[in-house]
Design an enzyme around this catalytic site. Structure first.
Site, PDB file in Angstrom:
ATOM      1  N   GLY A   1      22.740 -26.876 -70.407  1.00 25.65           N
ATOM      2  CA  GLY A   1      21.623 -27.335 -71.060  1.00 25.65           C
ATOM      3  C   GLY A   1      20.741 -27.924 -70.186  1.00 25.65           C
TER       4      GLY A   1
ATOM      5  CG  HIS B   1      14.311 -10.056 -53.513  1.00 26.43           C
ATOM      6  ND1 HIS B   1      14.929  -9.437 -54.573  1.00 26.43           N
ATOM      7  CD2 HIS B   1      14.975  -9.537 -52.253  1.00 26.43           C
ATOM      8  CE1 HIS B   1      15.996  -8.681 -54.211  1.00 26.43           C
ATOM      9  NE2 HIS B   1      15.894  -8.834 -52.685  1.00 26.43           N
TER      10      HIS B   1
ATOM     11  CB  CYS C   1      24.694 -31.117 -67.982  1.00 22.99           C
ATOM     12  SG  CYS C   1      24.633 -29.459 -68.388  1.00 22.99           S
TER      13      CYS C   1
ATOM     14  CG  HIS D   1      18.448 -11.326 -54.368  1.00 26.77           C
ATOM     15  ND1 HIS D   1      19.342 -10.156 -54.866  1.00 26.77           N
ATOM     16  CD2 HIS D   1      18.506 -10.958 -53.059  1.00 26.77           C
ATOM     17  CE1 HIS D   1      19.606  -9.441 -54.111  1.00 26.77           C
ATOM     18  NE2 HIS D   1      19.251 -10.022 -52.834  1.00 26.77           N
ATOM     19  CG  ASN D   2      17.429 -15.160 -58.317  1.00 30.43           C
ATOM     20  OD1 ASN D   2      18.497 -15.518 -58.535  1.00 30.43           O
ATOM     21  ND2 ASN D   2      16.790 -14.065 -58.785  1.00 30.43           N
TER      22      ASN D   2
ATOM     23  CG  ASP E   1      24.554 -34.851 -69.032  1.00 28.17           C
ATOM     24  OD1 ASP E   1      25.437 -34.674 -68.151  1.00 28.17           O
ATOM     25  OD2 ASP E   1      24.660 -33.954 -70.101  1.00 28.17           O
ATOM     26  CG  HIS E   2      27.060 -38.541 -70.559  1.00 25.24           C
ATOM     27  ND1 HIS E   2      25.968 -38.016 -71.290  1.00 25.24           N
ATOM     28  CD2 HIS E   2      28.066 -37.956 -71.285  1.00 25.24           C
ATOM     29  CE1 HIS E   2      26.180 -37.163 -72.328  1.00 25.24           C
ATOM     30  NE2 HIS E   2      27.731 -37.267 -72.526  1.00 25.24           N
TER      31      HIS E   2
ATOM     32  CB  THR F   1      28.381 -26.299 -69.809  1.00 25.93           C
ATOM     33  OG1 THR F   1      26.841 -26.406 -70.195  1.00 25.93           O
ATOM     34  CG2 THR F   1      29.245 -26.437 -70.827  1.00 25.93           C
ATOM     35  N   GLY F   2      26.453 -27.225 -67.156  1.00 27.32           N
ATOM     36  CA  GLY F   2      25.025 -27.014 -66.314  1.00 27.32           C
ATOM     37  C   GLY F   2      24.259 -26.086 -67.199  1.00 27.32           C
TER      38      GLY F   2
HETATM   39  C1  RB5 Z   1      27.186 -33.602 -72.903  1.00 24.59           C
HETATM   40  O1  RB5 Z   1      28.406 -33.901 -73.741  1.00 24.59           O
HETATM   41  C2  RB5 Z   1      27.006 -31.898 -73.007  1.00 24.59           C
HETATM   42  O2  RB5 Z   1      26.661 -31.346 -74.125  1.00 24.59           O
HETATM   43  C3  RB5 Z   1      26.102 -31.848 -71.810  1.00 24.59           C
HETATM   44  O3  RB5 Z   1      26.547 -32.160 -70.565  1.00 24.59           O
HETATM   45  C4  RB5 Z   1      25.997 -30.123 -71.400  1.00 24.59           C
HETATM   46  O4  RB5 Z   1      27.037 -29.551 -71.223  1.00 24.59           O
HETATM   47  C5  RB5 Z   1      25.072 -29.535 -72.305  1.00 24.59           C
HETATM   48  O5  RB5 Z   1      24.406 -28.229 -71.863  1.00 24.59           O
END
Ligand code: RB5
Length: 144
Positions: free
Chosen positions: A70, A133, A65, A98-99, A8-9, A67-68
């Site tokens: 979402g 596995h 994203c 393993h996965n 995403d952005h 946090t990775g």
């Molecule tokens: C975007 O602001 C943020 O919510 C997205 O990149 C991600 O971290 C969601 O899990």
């Protein structure tokens, strides 16, 4: 290996850095975007990556994203995807062993670029271990 990249952005900068890294390692790249830092919704790009992997099952994916989290959730709603959110070389290696993860996910706001490059290299250089596995991975996508 063919690699699909999507973010995403909030994952734009790390995606670009990891594309350059993967190209330098000799991998074939398909960049699914986005092309600008305009705000977008991570499920749209996670779903786009999942569709690409459905059409090319031998390929792997790189998803990013903020946090990775979402984009990993979006990807893992597809039964053919095993997306692993990793933060270091150890988890990147173990999720292949393993996965049999076919997508590696990163949080651009969480991980440093050099650590992410090292983790991606480890992911790409590690084969699934199979054996016990294999049975466990099969149970991740039950057919009935
Ligand atoms: C975007 O602001 C943020 O919510 C997205 O990149 C991600 O971290 C969601 O899990």
């Amino acid at each position: 290996m063919k690699l699909f990249f999507a973010s995403d952005h909030a994952g734009l900068n790390l995606r670009r850095a990891l594309i350059d890294h993967a190209v330098s390692l000799g991998h074939e790249i398909a960049d699914l975007g986005p092309e600008t830092s305009e705000s977008v919704d991570y499920p749209d790009f996670g779903n786009k990556l999942a569709l690409a992997l459905a059409s090319e099952p031998e390929a792997h994916g790189v998803a990013i994203c903020g946090t990775g989290i979402g984009i990993s959730i979006a990807l893992n709603r597809h039964s053919h995807v095993r997306a692993a959110l990793v933060n270091d070389v150890t988890t990147a290696t173990l999720t292949r062993l393993h996965n049999d993860a076919n997508v590696i996910a990163f949080g651009d706001r969480v991980i440093g670029v050099e650590t992410a490059k090292d983790a991606l290299t480890a992911f790409l250089n590690t084969a699934f271990e199979g054996g016990r596995h294999q049975r466990r991975v099969e149970k991740l996508s039950p057919t009935s």
